[in-house]
Design an enzyme around this catalytic site. Structure first.
Site, PDB file in Angstrom:
ATOM      1  N   LYS A 218      45.311  41.194  46.629  1.00 51.79           N
ATOM      2  CA  LYS A 218      44.887  42.158  47.642  1.00 51.79           C
ATOM      3  C   LYS A 218      46.028  42.788  48.443  1.00 51.79           C
ATOM      4  O   LYS A 218      46.550  43.812  48.054  1.00 51.79           O
ATOM      5  CB  LYS A 218      43.860  41.510  48.572  1.00 51.79           C
ATOM      6  CG  LYS A 218      42.497  41.358  47.913  1.00 51.79           C
ATOM      7  CD  LYS A 218      41.408  41.184  48.944  1.00 51.79           C
ATOM      8  CE  LYS A 218      40.048  40.928  48.315  1.00 51.79           C
ATOM      9  NZ  LYS A 218      39.347  42.138  47.918  1.00 51.79           N
TER      10      LYS A 218
ATOM     11  N   TYR B  73      29.293  47.400  41.947  1.00 50.91           N
ATOM     12  CA  TYR B  73      27.977  46.811  42.212  1.00 50.91           C
ATOM     13  C   TYR B  73      26.916  47.888  42.432  1.00 50.91           C
ATOM     14  O   TYR B  73      26.182  47.861  43.415  1.00 50.91           O
ATOM     15  CB  TYR B  73      28.041  45.876  43.427  1.00 50.91           C
ATOM     16  CG  TYR B  73      29.046  44.770  43.253  1.00 50.91           C
ATOM     17  CD1 TYR B  73      28.807  43.729  42.356  1.00 50.91           C
ATOM     18  CD2 TYR B  73      30.234  44.764  43.973  1.00 50.91           C
ATOM     19  CE1 TYR B  73      29.732  42.718  42.181  1.00 50.91           C
ATOM     20  CE2 TYR B  73      31.167  43.751  43.794  1.00 50.91           C
ATOM     21  CZ  TYR B  73      30.911  42.737  42.895  1.00 50.91           C
ATOM     22  OH  TYR B  73      31.830  41.750  42.719  1.00 50.91           O
TER      23      TYR B  73
HETATM   24  N1  PLP Z   1      39.227  35.865  45.147  1.00 48.93           N
HETATM   25  C1  PLP Z   1      38.825  36.214  46.361  1.00 48.93           C
HETATM   26  C2  PLP Z   1      38.792  35.181  47.451  1.00 48.93           C
HETATM   27  C3  PLP Z   1      38.444  37.520  46.649  1.00 48.93           C
HETATM   28  O1  PLP Z   1      38.013  37.849  47.878  1.00 48.93           O
HETATM   29  C4  PLP Z   1      38.515  38.484  45.601  1.00 48.93           C
HETATM   30  C5  PLP Z   1      38.086  39.868  45.839  1.00 48.93           C
HETATM   31  O2  PLP Z   1      37.397  40.185  46.782  1.00 48.93           O
HETATM   32  C6  PLP Z   1      38.954  38.077  44.337  1.00 48.93           C
HETATM   33  C7  PLP Z   1      39.303  36.755  44.145  1.00 48.93           C
HETATM   34  C8  PLP Z   1      39.027  39.049  43.194  1.00 48.93           C
HETATM   35  O3  PLP Z   1      40.115  39.906  43.352  1.00 48.93           O
HETATM   36  P1  PLP Z   1      40.147  41.312  42.567  1.00 48.93           P
HETATM   37  O4  PLP Z   1      39.042  42.121  43.135  1.00 48.93           O
HETATM   38  O5  PLP Z   1      41.511  41.853  42.862  1.00 48.93           O
HETATM   39  O6  PLP Z   1      39.967  40.995  41.120  1.00 48.93           O
END
Ligand code: PLP
Length: 439
Positions: free
Chosen positions: A279, A15
């Site tokens: 995560k 970002y």
């Molecule tokens: N879904 C949620 C609730 C998230 O908080 C995030 C990332 O912050 C994602 C999806 C996307 O995950 P990634 O960054 O591993 O693609």
């Protein structure tokens, strides 16, 4: 040329815009809960990582159990394709995920990031509806304030106002959005019922087109660190069942202990049809995510016209990542995280309470190992980050939020440094009750 200058010459950060010269710190080492940093001017600093590397490094850096698991798997093999081949780390991890997630999630698809697991979840929901004879159901019911990742379909169910919809007109799916659930601190049975009735009306009006409801259970993270009551999930389960929609829980941020339960769905005792986990899955060591679904969904998709789930990434079920995830689950299975997260919650709650007295602060809230100071106006990110480091804490505020999601291994003195650093940074940068602005 110094490393940060070389970075600025060739790299793009999350970002960010090229040439914005936003502050950068060089990480020289990371151990336990601490980052060892060098600033642009060459100053060295040590900071507790209050972000747990964007919420994933739950057992800390250089964790001996995880380091050993990685070394052991490296000595075997680090990667093989998953088409036509399988391996022990993936099978064991899938078995464990099926056993530990809410009942009924019996089939696992590994993806290489959270966003990709969301893409797979959306894809499988549409394939399910098509295979079940409802091919017109290609859209989703999402929520204001939600965030599900940065790939196109995931962006398409993210917050329609604060998300990225206006930046990609015509490219993001035309989904439906209900209001965000009421805030936990203010919710009453009446406000929950009114919200659920709103969702129900949308589901009823568009059930012919809707494949699934998609939500981050109990905590909307990136969309504002919004905590809401678990009862809302029970209402969504009933609405989904009533209108033939699948229920998708995005547990990428909330899963694996962060909210005080192993999965946020456990707060409500609700099983979704599809769930995404990411995560913290590898203890923050490598990128890995999983999409789990019910056997009913899996069998319906498999019997459909396409005859397969239409997805298959190169690094699917990467053995090194799966081995790390198994080691991370070994650590979680000791159950010690529960006491740590409960203690951290109590410490965040008491440590951040003084922030509520600051004129610049709108709200202070916690859930599990999440502590949030919400300001009345946007945060001066660079200044708060700089002051945080001076107080020995690595913070990465956004919008109007100064928050922490620390590693679960933070001890009491470390959470105290985090909360004191957050409160001081807000007071110093955004003014204290007396209106003075310390340097
Ligand atoms: N879904 C949620 C609730 C998230 O908080 C995030 C990332 O912050 C994602 C999806 C996307 O995950 P990634 O960054 O591993 O693609």
């Amino acid at each position: 040329m110094k490393l940060i200058e070389r970075d600025r010459a060739v790299l793009w950060h999350p970002y960010s815009s090229v040439g914005d010269n936003a502050p950068l710190w060089q990480v020289d080492a990371a151990t336990g809960v601490r980052l060892h940093l060098t600033s642009e001017s060459g100053q060295q600093a040590e900071a507790i990582d209050a972000m747990a590397s964007w919420w994933c490094m739950i057992h800390g850096y250089r964790n001996p159990v995880l380091d050993a698991a990685a070394a052991e798997q490296l000595a075997r093999f680090s990667h093989v394709m998953f088409g036509g081949l399988t391996h022990e780390p993936a099978v064991r991890l899938a078995e464990r995920l099926v056993a530990m997630t809410p009942d009924g999630l019996d089939r696992v698809f590994f993806a290489d990031s959270g966003s990709v697991s969301v893409e797979v979840a959306l894809k499988i929901a549409v394939q399910y509806q098509t295979a079940a004879g409802r091919p017109a159901r290609q859209r989703f019911l999402g929520f204001h304030g939600s965030y599900h990742g940065d790939t196109f379909a995931a962006m398409g169910i993210g917050d329609p106002v604060g998300g990225m919809h206006s930046d990609f007109p015509g490219l993001l799916a035309d989904n439906f959005f209900a209001p965000r659930p009421p805030a936990a601190a203010e919710a009453t049975p009446e406000t929950i019922a009114a919200w659920a009735s709103n969702v129900k009306s949308l589901a009823l009006a568009h059930s012919d087109e809707l494949a699934a409801i998609v939500i981050e259970p109990v905590l909307q993270g990136t969309g504002g660190m919004h905590v809401y009551p678990a009862e809302c999930l029970t209402a969504l389960r009933a609405i989904a069942d009533r209108h033939g929609l699948l229920l998708i829980f995005d547990e990428i941020a909330t899963g694996l202990g962060r909210t005080g339960a192993l999965f946020a769905a456990d707060h409500a005792g609700v099983s979704p049809d599809i769930m995404c986990v990411g995560k913290a899955l590898t203890g923050g060591y490598l990128s890995l995510a999983a999409m789990l679904c019910s056997e009913r969904v899996a069998m319906t998709v498999s019997a459909g016209r396409a005859g397969a789930l239409l997805h298959g990434p190169t690094f699917m079920a990467n053995p090194l990542a799966c081995a790390l995830a198994n080691a991370s689950l070994d650590l979680l299975e000791t159950g010690e995280w529960q006491a740590h997260v409960a203690r951290i919650n109590a410490e965040l709650t008491s440590g951040l309470a003084p922030a509520a007295q600051l004129a610049a602060v709108k709200d202070v809230r916690t859930i599990g190992a999440v502590g949030v100071i919400q300001l009345a106006s946007p945060v001066d990110v660079a200044a708060v980050t700089r002051v945080g480091i001076r107080h020995g804490v690595w913070l990465r505020p956004f919008r109007d939020l100064v928050y922490t999601m620390p590693p679960f291994i933070c001890d009491s003195s470390e959470t105290e440094i985090i909360t004191a650093g957050m409160v001081s940074a807000v007071a110093e940068v955004h003014g204290d009750t007396t209106g003075s602005t310390a340097p």
